[in-house]
Design an enzyme around this catalytic site. Sequence first.
Site, PDB file in Angstrom:
ATOM      1  N   LYS A  12       2.985 -15.935   4.231  1.00  0.00           N
ATOM      2  CA  LYS A  12       3.559 -14.771   4.926  1.00  0.00           C
ATOM      3  C   LYS A  12       4.756 -15.262   5.735  1.00  0.00           C
ATOM      4  CE  LYS A  12      -0.325 -11.672   5.143  1.00  0.00           C
ATOM      5  NZ  LYS A  12       0.142 -10.341   4.760  1.00  0.00           N
ATOM      6  N   HIS A  19      -6.794 -12.610  -4.841  1.00  0.00           N
ATOM      7  CA  HIS A  19      -5.698 -12.168  -5.714  1.00  0.00           C
ATOM      8  C   HIS A  19      -5.175 -13.305  -6.616  1.00  0.00           C
ATOM      9  CE1 HIS A  19      -5.970  -8.788  -3.170  1.00  0.00           C
ATOM     10  NE2 HIS A  19      -5.035  -9.076  -2.302  1.00  0.00           N
ATOM     11  N   GLY A  29      -8.239   5.677   8.493  1.00  0.00           N
ATOM     12  CA  GLY A  29      -7.540   4.384   8.550  1.00  0.00           C
ATOM     13  C   GLY A  29      -6.361   4.298   7.606  1.00  0.00           C
ATOM     14  N   ASP A  30      -5.654   3.170   7.706  1.00  0.00           N
ATOM     15  CA  ASP A  30      -4.438   2.952   6.924  1.00  0.00           C
ATOM     16  C   ASP A  30      -4.677   2.869   5.428  1.00  0.00           C
ATOM     17  OD1 ASP A  30      -2.729   3.013   8.955  1.00  0.00           O
ATOM     18  OD2 ASP A  30      -2.009   0.941   8.732  1.00  0.00           O
ATOM     19  N   LEU A  31      -5.707   2.130   5.032  1.00  0.00           N
ATOM     20  CA  LEU A  31      -5.964   1.952   3.602  1.00  0.00           C
ATOM     21  C   LEU A  31      -6.200   3.309   2.940  1.00  0.00           C
ATOM     22  CD1 LEU A  31      -6.550   0.160   1.128  1.00  0.00           C
ATOM     23  CD2 LEU A  31      -8.917  -0.007   1.902  1.00  0.00           C
ATOM     24  N   LYS A  59     -12.252  -6.253  -0.582  1.00  0.00           N
ATOM     25  CA  LYS A  59     -12.345  -7.532   0.084  1.00  0.00           C
ATOM     26  C   LYS A  59     -12.022  -7.356   1.574  1.00  0.00           C
ATOM     27  CE  LYS A  59      -8.011  -9.667   0.243  1.00  0.00           C
ATOM     28  NZ  LYS A  59      -7.299  -8.866   1.112  1.00  0.00           N
TER      29      LYS A  59
END
Length: 489
Positions: free
Chosen positions: A343, A247, A17-19, A155
């Site tokens: 966003k 965050h 995956g991306d992470l 998270k």
Amino acid sequence: MTGSDDRLSIVVVGASGDLASKKVIPALFALYCRSLLPESFQVFGYARSKLTDDEFRKKITEHLTCRYVPNESCDEKMAEFLARCVYVAGDYDSAESLRSLSGSIEKWEGGGRSNRMFYMAIPAFLLEGVTKSLGQVGLNGSGVDMQWTRAVIEKPFGKDRESSDMLAAQMAEVFDEDQIYRIDHYLGKEVIQNLMVLRFANLVFEPIWNREYIKKVQICWSEKLGVEGRGGYFDSYGIIRDVMQNHLLQMLAMVAMEPPITQDAKDIRDEKMKVLRTIEPVTLDDIVLGQYRATEREGFRHPSYVDEETVPGDSITPTYAAVSLRLQNRRWEGVPFVMSAGKGLGMHLTQIRIQFNNVPGNIFCRDGGCLEPNHLVIRVQPDEAIFLEIMNKMPGLEMKVKNTHLDLRYASVFDEDIPDAYESLLLDVIGGNKGLFIRSDELESAWDVFTPVLHEIDSGKVRPEPYEFGSMGPQRAQDLAKSCGWIGE
Ligand code: BG6
């Protein structure tokens, strides 16, 4: 860590995956380049995709950077690092698949036992299955021998207090609390780590760090990007769960907590937990919600949130939220802590702004007008900096006063590279330092602040106010947006 005899198996679950490929593995490579990993380590990528070791290596190479090694020796470093990366394909909730992972780890260990880190770079809904299966095949390793086993999780930790508690209980069946590292990558950011130093290693701030001198604290977070292909995830979470409950609230805790007795993880987390518990739960009256709509400017068109792939056309999930929090304690009662996050805004900026009170009986106030109060601005990103806005006499024969700022920009003051948050946090996992990770009781308190209002929002009681993509956010939050503004140009 350099030269340590301890061997380390690093299992990246969700390796395709991306992470994993954009953050976790590049951070491991950066640590390797700086000789901060043990001499003997192996990275096991684990995911469902059927990849060979070479295909996996090719995939991760794309995001490895040569930040810490001169270009000529970087290829060599990469080759060495990649030789230690192997791939095991398997299902996430299958004990059988994880047995084959266990077999690969044991083969590499060659009869001994290494320390083991499991990095769960997977979507939340897969976590329970993987954790259970790890337990079934004995890969949780608690109490086995002197070597440690640690599980790093990302998270979202649930969607509200109840689901978070359930997740915590499921994890607790397999891992002890001291084996679990809940990452909030903002705590690994350089400027956030510096908050403790700024506040507690300087004499000047602590005496004025309270309701007598501080009028307001603002924590502003804005991103230019929209949901960028993550619409499916984002739509079931929304901006509050995505960044605010974690965050931003963690930043708030670092700004507002009492001085910890020492730098030890327990002392820091005790103080963070205490301050989180003093925050009154948010109500709908405290909040402004927004959702971005399409924009078309100079040939550029960005779709509305509801037109993003995998977002339902009638979604009322907020992509913007601003909220004013009240802390009920001796230091902060009456001081609003205003957080905003959005966003698809016109600016990429994360910044903490502390506004001080006006100077009482200020002799420089004239004709009914007075001067700007002092502000301390802590810019987390981009272009890390700390500014102190102060009044200064303008050079010249007249007594003219101007608001100006003392300017500490990291880029001009420090030669050192700023590490990525993941580098710092992964190093802490390996070193067993939990100061920058979220303890279960901190998480509970963080959810208590937002759970009631999230339930009201989920039940469709409020419709977010539309704002144009690339703008400063909803009309109702324009003043806030202005005061969140950029400083330093
Ligand atoms: C993640 C959020 O936790 O943080 C994303 O899920 C957000 O929506 C990201 O874009 C921002 O991280 P950073 O480090 O790029 O500021």
